[in-house]
Each structure stands twice: as structure tokens, then as C-alpha cells.
Scaffold this active site. Structure first.
Site, PDB file in Angstrom:
ATOM      1  CD  GLU A  29      12.222   8.153  -8.992  1.00  0.00           C
ATOM      2  OE1 GLU A  29      12.942   9.080  -9.448  1.00  0.00           O
ATOM      3  OE2 GLU A  29      11.273   8.365  -8.218  1.00  0.00           O
ATOM      4  CG  ASP A  70       2.540   5.668 -12.588  1.00  0.00           C
ATOM      5  OD1 ASP A  70       1.786   5.941 -13.513  1.00  0.00           O
ATOM      6  OD2 ASP A  70       2.258   4.809 -11.712  1.00  0.00           O
ATOM      7  CG  PHE A  71       7.185   7.885  -9.102  1.00  0.00           C
ATOM      8  CD1 PHE A  71       7.462   9.242  -9.072  1.00  0.00           C
ATOM      9  CD2 PHE A  71       5.941   7.451  -8.685  1.00  0.00           C
ATOM     10  CE1 PHE A  71       6.512  10.147  -8.623  1.00  0.00           C
ATOM     11  CE2 PHE A  71       4.979   8.353  -8.229  1.00  0.00           C
ATOM     12  CZ  PHE A  71       5.261   9.710  -8.196  1.00  0.00           C
ATOM     13  CG  HIS A  80       0.052   8.484  -8.461  1.00  0.00           C
ATOM     14  ND1 HIS A  80       0.942   9.319  -9.069  1.00  0.00           N
ATOM     15  CD2 HIS A  80       0.202   8.690  -7.128  1.00  0.00           C
ATOM     16  CE1 HIS A  80       1.593  10.017  -8.136  1.00  0.00           C
ATOM     17  NE2 HIS A  80       1.169   9.652  -6.957  1.00  0.00           N
TER      18      HIS A  80
END
Lengths: 361, 337
Positions: free
Chosen positions: B64, B89-90, B133
Site C-alpha cells: 500500500e 483499513d489497509f 475491516h
């Protein structure tokens, strides 16, 4: 992956710096190809300019005139100058916290730098960046920032853009050995390797991340093992030997421009001043005091000057003139920058967005 | 002969935006995880890779930070990349590149460079996915000067604000919410808009109460306003659309008219977007004009649960907003002096 001619170790070893890590080695004159004399002469002048600018900034930091954090590059001028010799128009170069040398090596104006460290509107970043945030797009410097490793993925993106442009341009990412401990570095090497992005990764390994020696931070002394892991062709050179840096860079850049994907250079060098500020910080890290004295005998400027004198390209008077000229340029630039204006008050809100003023307090 | 109107869903409208951008602007490309997979990004990017080629619709390693930095680098070199994070979230692994790099470069370099990167992240909550998530975090990002934050609540906005985000010279965080993918409407022809001119919009008018929200919360506000109208309470509904930089003109004007404000946000309460809305109004409106203390409806200050009964009580609903609105309208005298 070929061994570079600059890599002097008998056996090419991605894990160990070998003799390059020994402060007592490499004090002898450089091996110079006379065909490279002209480039080395101009490189010598540029290294002297960088040295004199940095000494001036160091003096002004010690006097409290320059207040922004300055990470001086004294002692490690050769990597910037050597690599800059192979940067052409269209390339995009990115640096980090210790990037005054990258800026000047690419042809940046001493006045622009000396104004920037004073926060003046005439500075290269218009007084909004200071020592740690330099930019000079006309000369190919697309940005330097002090967040360790932050410009490495940005350089990969600039490389991807260069590949999309299809003009054979490349991106150059300068960083220190500390940055190889960041996740961003490994993500970037993997991405560049997978996408065959034209990126030259240049690690200036000066053994220290801030105060901490690489032996206390990593299990091996050479960071070339990371290039090996990411399948990026690598070379290692004495970063205090301008001729060796040029040779290694030339080979790497030719491969990149031929479309072979990224290349990695580890240039072994040493900083004479502390991590930040004007002091030598002899008492930090491991054996810094003894090593510093030995590394000063490995001065990239005097070694090159002695070598050029030995092969007849340079005489004493010329060398003296190089230093005098650099001092004149720097003193004039400093005086001018000192009288320049600070950014206007509206710069605070007008430079945040395009087409929108930022909200007031 | 009467024609049946053709409606487009929110996800398909996003895809229309991508298609328009890739077709009309050669400098646009997309990069992110899952772009060659049918399930990462819903129906919002279906088959774009086969339509425009995998050099412009780039699926990536699990990096990311690296990919967001790379998009920024390309943006500095004349491209208009959209980096996709299939879940907010990521994206947090890339915060340095978004907050400390992209948002700063223009100001930090004296306005000499622009970083026209769009970071698109998807809010994907519910379904017992739990704490890691389900985050949306718009309030965090709306705190950052230099980063425009855009949250569309309708299919038309989903398409047109995506296009405006990508054509903006500033870095933009564009957040879409999977809970809105079921919305459908007839889309007007595409018109390129200047994001600097876009801001909150009044989507319904009334005299009794001002409801303010963004994204899915704006949708809930519209639903709640319809229910309240049936009870004889008429609301101004304001869809924030652009959270940063926030133009509070419209909400201030509305608050002066109705004297009552309920700010709804699908993010946490403390230091959240709803707090910013209420603060912006409270600073600008004479308290004597207000008929009740402003109130907010947010998530509780707790991570998202997995267990379904807890999950049902965690997210704001139309019912809950209606209840709070009724209390606000009926209780002005005892709560505000």
C-alpha cells in the site's frame, strides 16, 4: 549480474563491504583514466563548491543565524557529483534529509540554497521548505524530504512515469543506509523490479543512521544483499572516489536506459559532521573519534586533487583558484540572501491548495 | 410512447467515471490491489483492464505504501493517477505518503509543484467483519490541510466527483461506501466540474431542523427527513460532499433558519466530522437564534464489533436518527437556555 569495475573486492559479496569499511584503507591516489580528466576537473570544482557552501552553513548554524535543522554533507560530496554527471534533462532526481550536495551537484544555485536555509522568499522552495525540503525542477531535482525512505517509492513512480513517457528518461533515488531499514525501501525495490521501472537507487552508506552504527542495526555491513533479493542489478564503489563513482554510475545508467529495469548502487562514504548541525559529534556511536580522523585522510576532494595533479591535469595554482572562486561565490550568495525578503504573510494560506485559500485560524 | 428511464447504480456510476477519465484523459491511470479481480472493488471497475489495457489499470504487489508513493511520484511527473485501496483499513499503511507527502508538497515547496493524485478508498462495513475491516476515518483525513476529502452519497456524485477529483491539481482522498452501491438513479450527461467550486449541497428544504451528513450518513438523513415529514416535521438536509476544505456557509445559513441542528456521521464521535460541523455552526450563529442545543449522531467511541446484535446497535440507522430528531424538536426548552 555483472560486477562493476569499481568493485574492488576479489570476490563479489553482497553481504560484506570488505576493505571499504576499513577507515585505514583507500588513502592512496585514485586510478584515473585520462579520458575522464575533463569531467573529473569539473567534478572537483563542484565538490569544492559543495564543501564551501556546507562549511558556510555550518558556521551560520553555529552562530545561530541559520536555525532550521541542517544535515551537512561534508566528507561525502563524491556520490552526488558522480551520479549527477550521468543525469540528463528529463530525468527526475529525489533526495532525503542530507541533500544540499544533490541540489548543488545537479547545478542548483548556491544563492537559492543559502536563501532557503534562511527561510527567504527567494529560496529554492520560496522559503517554505528550509534545508530539508529542496526542489529545483529545471535542474531535475524533484524533491528532497526528511522522512526516512519517503522519496524512494515516489522515485519509483517517477520512473514508472518515465517508462510511460517512453523517452528513455530515468528516476534517481538518493537515500542513506538507514533508509534500507524502512519497509518503504523494500516495497519500492520489489515494485520497481517487478515493473522494470527505470530507477537508479543510490544508497550512500556512511555507516551511521543518526547516532547508531550499521553494525548495531543490521546483521551485515553491505546493503547490496537487498538488491540481490529483489533481483535488482547492483554495484558497489568507494563513495569517496569520484572516478569509481562515475564508472559504477555509467554502467548502471546505460543498463537502465537500455530498458533493463532498475539498478542499485551502494557508495561507501563517511560524514565528517554530526547527524544534524555543525558539530563533529565525535562521541556518538562506535569508535567515531578514531574512525573520523582516518576517514579525513580519505577526503574525496584532496584525493582527487592529488591524483589529477599527478597525471598533469591540475596544477597547484588552479586548485588554489578553485577554492578562492568557491569562497567568493558563496560569500556573495550569502550576502545577497541575507538581504532578501521573507515570504509574504499570505503565502501561509495561498500555497496549500490550487484555486482555494486555506481556512484561517 | 413513454420511455422507461435508465437508472445506474452507485458502483456502476463509479465505473462510468473511470471509463470517462481513461477514455478522455491519457494522463490518467489506476494502480492498486485487486484491479484485475472481480471481487475487490465490487462492480466499480469491472473489465476496465481489458478495455484500457493493464498498463493503465495496474494490479500490484501487496504494498500500500509503495504503490501510493509511486502514484504520487507519477503525479509529480505530469500524470493523474488514481491509487485504489479496496478497504480504508489497509490504506492506513500508506498514511505517510498521503498525509506527510502528498498533502504537503505544494505548500512545502512554495506552490511550485502540484500533486494531482487521487486516493480512492472503499468503506466496507457490516457483515460481522469487525474492527479491522470496517473503518471509515474521514474525520482523520479531513483534519489535514492540503488534502481534499470527497465523499459522494449519490450515483451522480459518485461519478462526477470522481472525475472532478482526478482533474483537480490537488491530492484528493475519495471515499465511497459499499452500503451505497444499491442506490440507483437516472444519470445526467457527464460534465467536468472544478472540484474547488464543489461543496456542501442542500438536498431537501424545511423549517424545523437541519440534518447534516456525508456519504452513507447523508443518505440516512434523506431517509429520516422523509419519515419526519410524514410526522409534520420538515428538514433542511445538507450533504457535505467535500469534507476538506470545509465550506460551512450553507450549514450556518440553514442553522440560522431552523434553529436546530443534528449532525450525523458514520465515524467516531470524539474530534469527528459531526463535531466539526457543530463547531463551525456554533462559532458563527448567535446562540439566541438557536432553538435547541445542536446534537450529533455518530458511532460510539468503540471499535466495530463482530457479533451481530452488537453490530446492529453500533451503526446509526434511520430509526435512530428519527428518534433523535423528534427528541431535539420536542425538547428544546428543557435542553437549551
Amino acid at each position: 549480474m555483472r560486477a562493476s569495475s569499481a568493485d574492488t573486492s576479489a570476490e563479489r559479496n553482497a553481504f560484506s563491504l570488505g576493505n571499504l569499511a576499513d577507515a585505514g584503507s583507500y588513502h592512496e591516489p585514485l586510478l584515473i583514466d585520462p579520458l575522464d580528466n575533463e569531467a573529473l576537473m569539473s567534478g572537483l570544482q563542484r565538490m569544492i563548491l559543495i564543501r564551501v557552501v556546507e562549511e558556510k552553513i555550518g558556521d551560520m548554524v553555529s552562530q545561530g543565524v541559520v536555525k532550521c535543522p541542517c544535515h551537512l554533507v561534508i566528507g561525502q560530496e563524491a556520490p552526488a557529483v558522480g551520479v549527477a554527471g550521468y543525469v540528463r534533462k528529463g530525468d527526475r532526481v529525489f533526495g532525503a534529509h542530507r541533500s544540499h550536495g544533490h541540489f548543488l551537484a545537479l547545478g542548483g544555485s548556491p544563492h537559492g540554497l543559502l536563501a532557503e536555509v534562511q527561510g527567504k522568499d527567494t529560496g529554492v522552495s520560496r522559503g517554505m521548505g528550509g534545508s530539508m525540503h529542496l526542489i529545483d525542477i529545471p535542474n531535475g531535482l524533484f524533491g528532497t524530504v526528511p522522512i526516512v525512505g519517503a522519496t524512494i517509492p515516489i522515485a519509483v513512480g517517477a520512473g514508472i512515469a518515465a517508462k510511460m513517457d517512453g523517452n528513455g528518461d530515468m528516476a534517481v533515488s538518493f537515500f542513506g543506509d538507514g533508509a534500507t531499514e524502512e519497509g518503504a525501501f523494500h516495497e519500492s525495490m520489489n515494485l520497481a523490479s517487478t515493473m522494470k521501472a527505470p530507477v537508479l537507487f543510490v544508497c550512500e552508506n556512511n555507516f551511521f543512521s543518526s547516532h547508531l552504527h550499521i553494525n548495531l542495526r543490521q546483521p551485515d555491513s553491505s546493503v547490496c544483499r537487498y538488491a540481490e533479493a529483489h533481483r535488482v542489478g547492483w554495484a558497489r564503489a568507494d563513495g569517496n572516489d569520484l572516478a569509481a563513482v562515475r564508472t559504477a554510475t555509467k554502467e548502471a545508467v546505460e543498463a537502465i536506459r537500455a530498458g533493463e529495469g532498475p539498478r542499485f548502487l551502494e557508495l561507501v562514504t563517511y560524514r565528517w559532521r554530526g547527524h544534524v548541525g555543525h558539530r563533529e559529534d565525535e562521541d556518538v556511536g562506535v569508535k567515531r573519534k578514531d574512525d573520523l580522523a582516518a576517514w579525513k585522510l580519505r577526503d574525496p576532494i584532496s584525493r582527487l586533487a592529488v591524483s589529477l595533479e599527478a597525471n598533469g591535469a591540475l596544477d597547484r595554482q588552479q586548485l588554489k583558484r578553485f577554492w578562492t572562486e568557491a569562497h567568493t561565490v558563496v560569500e556573495e550568495a550569502w550576502a545577497e540572501a541575507s538581504h532578501d525578503q521573507y515570504p509574504p504573510a499570505k503565502a501561509l494560506l495561498s500555497r496549500v491548495y490550487s484555486g482555494t485559500m486555506a481556512r484561517k485560524r | 410512447m413513454k420511455q422507461t428511464p435508465v437508472t445506474t447504480g452507485y458502483g456502476a456510476a463509479i465505473r462510468d467515471g473511470f471509463e470517462y477519465l481513461l477514455q478522455n484523459h491519457p494522463s490518467v491511470f489506476t494502480i492498486g490491489q485487486g484491479l484485475w479481480s472481480p471481487w475487490y472493488v465490487g462492480n466499480s471497475m469491472t473489465d476496465l483492464d481489458s478495455q484500457f489495457g493493464r498498463e493503465r489499470v495496474i494490479d500490484t504487489p501487496v504494498s500500500e505504501l509503495g504503490c501510493t508513493g509511486a502514484a504520487l511520484g507519477a503525479a509529480l511527473c505530469g500524470y493523474r493517477p488514481i491509487v485504489i485501496h479496496p478497504r480504508v483499513d489497509f490504506m492506513l499503511l500508506a498514511v505517510d505518503q498521503i498525509v506527510t507527502q502528498a498533502a504537503k508538497w505544494r505548500s512545502m515547496f512554495g506552490g511550485q509543484v502540484c500533486a494531482p493524485i487521487t486516493v480512492r478508498a472503499i468503506i466496507n462495513r457490516g457483515g460481522e467483519q469487525g474492527a479491522q475491516h470496517s473503518q471509515s476515518l474521514q474525520s482523520w483525513f479531513a483534519h489535514i490541510p492540503g488534502l481534499r476529502v470527497v465523499m459522494p452519497s449519490t450515483p451522480t456524485d459518485a461519478r462526477d466527483l470522481l472525475i472532478a477529483s482526478v482533474l483537480s491539481d490537488d491530492p484528493v482522498l475519495y471515499l465511497d461506501d459499499r452500503w451505497l452501491y444499491g442506490l440507483e438513479e437516472e444519470l445526467p450527461p457527464i460534465e467536468e466540474r472544478n472540484l474547488a467550486q464543489e461543496g456542501p449541497r442542500l438536498t431537501r428544504t424545511g423549517q424545523d431542523l437541519t440534518l447534516v451528513g456525508c456519504s452513507y450518513s447523508a443518505h440516512l438523513c434523506r431517509e429520516a427527513a422523509a419519515r419526519l415529514s410524514a410526522n409534520g416535521i420538515e428538514c433542511d438536509v445538507i450533504d457535505i460532499r467535500v469534507l476538506n476544505p470545509l465550506d460551512s456557509t450553507l450549514m450556518i445559513k440553514s442553522a440560522k433558519k431552523t434553529g436546530r441542528v443534528l449532525a450525523v456521521d458514520g465515524d467516531w464521535r470524539s474530534c469527528g466530522m459531526a463535531a466539526e460541523v457543530i463547531a463551525s455552526i456554533s462559532e458563527a450563529v448567535d446562540p439566541r437564534v438557536m432553538r435547541a442545543a445542536p446534537r450529533r449522531v455518530t458511532l460510539p467511541d468503540a471499535p466495530a464489533p463482530t457479533s451481530s446484535p452488537l453490530e446492529r446497535s453500533y451503526y446509526p440507522t434511520v430509526d435512530y436518527i428519527v428518534q433523535r430528531a423528534l427528541a431535539l424538536v420536542g425538547a428544546q426548552q428543557e435542553t437549551f437556555e
